[in-house]
Design a protein around this motif. Sequence first.
Motif, PDB file in Angstrom:
ATOM      1  N   VAL B  71      40.676  32.635  42.735  1.00  0.00           N
ATOM      2  CA  VAL B  71      40.737  31.182  42.634  1.00  0.00           C
ATOM      3  C   VAL B  71      39.435  30.613  43.191  1.00  0.00           C
ATOM      4  N   VAL B  72      38.712  29.876  42.355  1.00  0.00           N
ATOM      5  CA  VAL B  72      37.506  29.179  42.811  1.00  0.00           C
ATOM      6  C   VAL B  72      37.987  27.845  43.390  1.00  0.00           C
ATOM      7  N   ALA B  73      38.222  27.829  44.699  1.00  0.00           N
ATOM      8  CA  ALA B  73      38.876  26.684  45.337  1.00  0.00           C
ATOM      9  C   ALA B  73      37.851  25.652  45.791  1.00  0.00           C
ATOM     10  N   CYS B  74      36.887  25.388  44.939  1.00  0.00           N
ATOM     11  CA  CYS B  74      35.780  24.488  45.265  1.00  0.00           C
ATOM     12  C   CYS B  74      35.476  23.733  43.986  1.00  0.00           C
ATOM     13  N   ASN B  75      35.572  22.418  44.043  1.00  0.00           N
ATOM     14  CA  ASN B  75      35.355  21.624  42.844  1.00  0.00           C
ATOM     15  C   ASN B  75      33.934  21.774  42.306  1.00  0.00           C
ATOM     16  N   THR B  76      32.952  21.804  43.233  1.00  0.00           N
ATOM     17  CA  THR B  76      31.570  21.901  42.785  1.00  0.00           C
ATOM     18  C   THR B  76      31.347  23.222  42.044  1.00  0.00           C
ATOM     19  N   ALA B  77      31.798  24.330  42.635  1.00  0.00           N
ATOM     20  CA  ALA B  77      31.618  25.630  41.987  1.00  0.00           C
ATOM     21  C   ALA B  77      32.420  25.717  40.695  1.00  0.00           C
ATOM     22  N   SER B  78      33.624  25.134  40.681  1.00  0.00           N
ATOM     23  CA  SER B  78      34.442  25.173  39.466  1.00  0.00           C
ATOM     24  C   SER B  78      33.752  24.418  38.337  1.00  0.00           C
ATOM     25  N   SER B  79      33.153  23.263  38.669  1.00  0.00           N
ATOM     26  CA  SER B  79      32.540  22.470  37.604  1.00  0.00           C
ATOM     27  C   SER B  79      31.183  23.031  37.200  1.00  0.00           C
ATOM     28  N   ALA B  80      30.457  23.592  38.158  1.00  0.00           N
ATOM     29  CA  ALA B  80      29.099  24.047  37.841  1.00  0.00           C
ATOM     30  C   ALA B  80      29.073  25.452  37.267  1.00  0.00           C
ATOM     31  N   ALA B  81      30.015  26.289  37.669  1.00  0.00           N
ATOM     32  CA  ALA B  81      29.818  27.719  37.436  1.00  0.00           C
ATOM     33  C   ALA B  81      30.948  28.419  36.698  1.00  0.00           C
ATOM     34  N   LEU B  82      32.137  27.814  36.607  1.00  0.00           N
ATOM     35  CA  LEU B  82      33.304  28.564  36.143  1.00  0.00           C
ATOM     36  C   LEU B  82      33.125  29.155  34.748  1.00  0.00           C
ATOM     37  N   CYS B  83      32.571  28.357  33.864  1.00  0.00           N
ATOM     38  CA  CYS B  83      32.413  28.772  32.479  1.00  0.00           C
ATOM     39  C   CYS B  83      31.558  30.043  32.384  1.00  0.00           C
ATOM     40  N   ASP B  84      30.421  30.038  33.073  1.00  0.00           N
ATOM     41  CA  ASP B  84      29.532  31.203  33.050  1.00  0.00           C
ATOM     42  C   ASP B  84      30.155  32.408  33.736  1.00  0.00           C
ATOM     43  N   ILE B  85      30.875  32.151  34.836  1.00  0.00           N
ATOM     44  CA  ILE B  85      31.486  33.240  35.587  1.00  0.00           C
ATOM     45  C   ILE B  85      32.543  33.941  34.734  1.00  0.00           C
ATOM     46  N   LYS B  86      33.373  33.140  34.094  1.00  0.00           N
ATOM     47  CA  LYS B  86      34.466  33.706  33.295  1.00  0.00           C
ATOM     48  C   LYS B  86      33.946  34.627  32.203  1.00  0.00           C
ATOM     49  N   LYS B  87      32.789  34.273  31.643  1.00  0.00           N
ATOM     50  CA  LYS B  87      32.187  35.087  30.588  1.00  0.00           C
ATOM     51  C   LYS B  87      31.893  36.499  31.077  1.00  0.00           C
ATOM     52  N   ASN B  88      31.487  36.616  32.353  1.00  0.00           N
ATOM     53  CA  ASN B  88      30.920  37.874  32.832  1.00  0.00           C
ATOM     54  C   ASN B  88      31.892  38.791  33.556  1.00  0.00           C
ATOM     55  N   PHE B  89      32.998  38.237  34.051  1.00  0.00           N
ATOM     56  CA  PHE B  89      33.921  39.072  34.833  1.00  0.00           C
ATOM     57  C   PHE B  89      35.232  39.277  34.082  1.00  0.00           C
ATOM     58  N   LYS B  90      35.806  40.479  34.233  1.00  0.00           N
ATOM     59  CA  LYS B  90      37.063  40.813  33.551  1.00  0.00           C
ATOM     60  C   LYS B  90      38.271  40.191  34.248  1.00  0.00           C
ATOM     61  N   ILE B  91      38.199  40.110  35.557  1.00  0.00           N
ATOM     62  CA  ILE B  91      39.326  39.661  36.377  1.00  0.00           C
ATOM     63  C   ILE B  91      39.704  38.212  36.038  1.00  0.00           C
ATOM     64  N   PRO B  92      41.001  37.849  36.060  1.00  0.00           N
ATOM     65  CA  PRO B  92      41.360  36.442  35.825  1.00  0.00           C
ATOM     66  C   PRO B  92      40.759  35.535  36.906  1.00  0.00           C
ATOM     67  N   ILE B  93      40.091  34.460  36.483  1.00  0.00           N
ATOM     68  CA  ILE B  93      39.474  33.526  37.430  1.00  0.00           C
ATOM     69  C   ILE B  93      39.970  32.114  37.118  1.00  0.00           C
TER      70      ILE B  93
END
Lengths: 267, 267
Positions: B71-93
Amino acid sequence: MSDRRPIGVFDSGIGGLTVVRQLKKHLPYEDIVYFGDTARLPYGSKSRDTVLRFSIQNILFLLKKNVKLIVVACNTASSAALCDIKKNFKIPIIGVISPGAAQAASITRNQRVGVIGTRETIRSRAYEKHIKKISKEIKVFSFSCPLFVPLVQEGWAGKTITYDIASVYLEPLAKKNIDTLILGCTHYPLLKAPVASVLGRKVKLVDSAEAVARHTGRILSDAGLSNNKKIRGKLSCYVSDEPGNFKKVAEMFLGHKLKRIEKVDNV
Amino acid sequence: MSDRRPIGVFDSGIGGLTVVRQLKKHLPYEDIVYFGDTARLPYGSKSRDTVLRFSIQNILFLLKKNVKLIVVACNTASSAALCDIKKNFKIPIIGVISPGAAQAASITRNQRVGVIGTRETIRSRAYEKHIKKISKEIKVFSFSCPLFVPLVQEGWAGKTITYDIASVYLEPLAKKNIDTLILGCTHYPLLKAPVASVLGRKVKLVDSAEAVARHTGRILSDAGLSNNKKIRGKLSCYVSDEPGNFKKVAEMFLGHKLKRIEKVDNV
């Protein structure tokens, strides 16, 4: 003798440019390399060990730029880390605490000096220790003002709310009958008006930046490291976060335009 | 099926513990590993690229702890980075934006929703984009409130000055006739009173933490990753700066004592 290598300066972010501005004024022929650790700012709320680790990384970055002297233009890093850093590196390293403390000690008439700074700067009691080394007679009253830096960064230095917050922080200090106050954070010179509104115009405000610039000039000259070539020095700026936000505020601190700011990974 | 591996949660600092509190309430049998990047906080004033880089380092740390979901429990990280992160990691985020946006969209009656957050969260327009995906009819009004996080960290949530600052930030929003407001930063639930004093009691405040906990429960259950062993889960806390300051505020966010917080270098 003339040494054309640049002076290195680092800060957690942007505040250290108040020191750069004074260096440029007092040592106009010196080149300066500035590093602002904008990706990890602020330092003021973080622990001594973390600030020490970041400071060492910043110094290693500046050493790669072939600097001849390093100014730690950050009160938190100067108070938390300077002593350990000086032990380990050969290059002359100057902090902002000792010149500011010396200036305050020479100004005070009633031997009562105030210090304001970030939580970590105040917790370290660095100013107090330096002043006591100069004179045991001087009484030091220290208060941390954690919201001052975010207020400056928000561009709210002149707002009524900032005057209200200054009252909350400084009213206890106003009762201490000080005649001299050290602005123990490089952002605070931008808050001279709200600070003076609480403490009164009679309290002299010490901004370390100028004292640091004069001290740097003396060290360079004594060590034969001055740049005697009479050409106006260059300023190169590096930051660890995107330079976009930095540029506008940096120009406000410096009082002139900045051509180029480079983003680097310092770790 | 039962999966006893822990849920990983990270935030720039301490605010993400509002999400942990809800996870513990809704998923009491799950173990949780929390990482707070206290050495580099805050993320809200920093650039997208830097927040993405920090987020990846935090995820790599949590993966070493053998987590089954992050869980990315940070609004800034969720809005800035979630899309790119999800692309690269297999684990549910899971981020905090999408559950909060969905909740606001389901609550609003007049189709006028406000969002407040850090500068970077608002700049990214992440909430607006998510709401528009749900319904193009909903009008979204977004405002950044950069001083809210330092005010909470200073322990000033209940002070008159905080009410004054809330007025400065929120009076333009009070004119927009919204009936729902997303508190788009994990620190803001502690400012419900000053926010409500400006916007009036009729505006519903959406705190994403609970929506995120429910969403996490559904994802775990759908993927057969729930821990079905009926033993109360453990919380392990890691931070990148000294744990001293963190502990006191963490206990305020969590509502209970914390036994052990470990300092780690995540880079």
